[in-house]
Write a protein that holds these residues in place. Sequence first.
Motif: not given
Length: 234
Positions: A170-182, A194-205
Motif C-alpha cells: 500500500d505504501r508503494l502505491r501511495e508513494l507512486a501516486v504522489v510522484m505521478d501527480a506532483s 511499471p510499479l502500477f502494472m505490477a501491483m495491479d497484476n501481481f499484487g497478491e505475490e
Amino acid sequence: MPEPRYSYIALCSRDENCTNQVHEVTTAFQEKFKELGVKVGVRKIKTVCSGRCKRGVFVDMGGAMFYHMVRPDNVESIIRDTILEGDVLSAHYSIEHSFAGDEKITYDRSSNVLIYLDSQFCLAEGLRVLLRKDGLSSCGKCVPCRLGVKKLDQILSALLAGKARVDDVDRLRELAVVMDASSRCALASKFVAPLFMAMDNFGEELNFICVLSEDLSRACKLKEHGGQCIAETA
C-alpha cells in the motif's frame, strides 16, 4: 538546414566547480549551435547533485525528451540526429524501453506491457532494477522525484530482504501516486508506471511476501520459484 525540433535545451549548472564535464558539454552545445547557425537556447537549471553526471550529463530537450550520459563528443550527433532530424538516440534515451537484470524483464512504455523474459527472475528484484536504471535519468530537481525514487527503492529492498511490513505494498502505491501527480515533469510518471502494472497484476505475490516477513515466528527467505517470489519458512 532543417528547423530545430526544440527551442531550447537545459543542462545542470548547480556547481561552477563541477568536475563531471557539464561545463564542457554546455560549451560544446553553444559553440556547435553558433557554428551551424542553429537557433536553440541553452538554459541552465539548478539541480540537487547526485553524482550521476560522472557517467555523462543530463540534458532536458525542450521539456519534451530527456537524455542522459551525454559527453562532449556526443554533442554533434545529438544536434544533427535529434535536434535537427528528430531521431532518438537510444544510447542516451532510456525511458521508453527499460530492461532489468540483463534483459530478464522488460517494460515497454508505449504499450504499457511488462514482460518477463526469464520465468525464474524475481518480481521485486526486477522492479527495483528497473527503478534504479530509470532513476539515472532524473535531474533530481523536484522533491517527489528525487526522494520518491529513493523511498521506493527502500521498500523494494525490504521486500527482497524479507523485512517488509504488511502495509508496504500500500505504501508503494501511495508513494507512486504522489510522484505521478506532483512531480514537475513527466519523468516520475514514467518511473512508477511499471510499479502500477505490477501491483495491479501481481499484487497478491507482493502481499504474500509482506505477510510472511512480518510473522516473527517464521524464518523468511526470498527464493525464486516458478516465476514467483515466495517465502521459504523454517
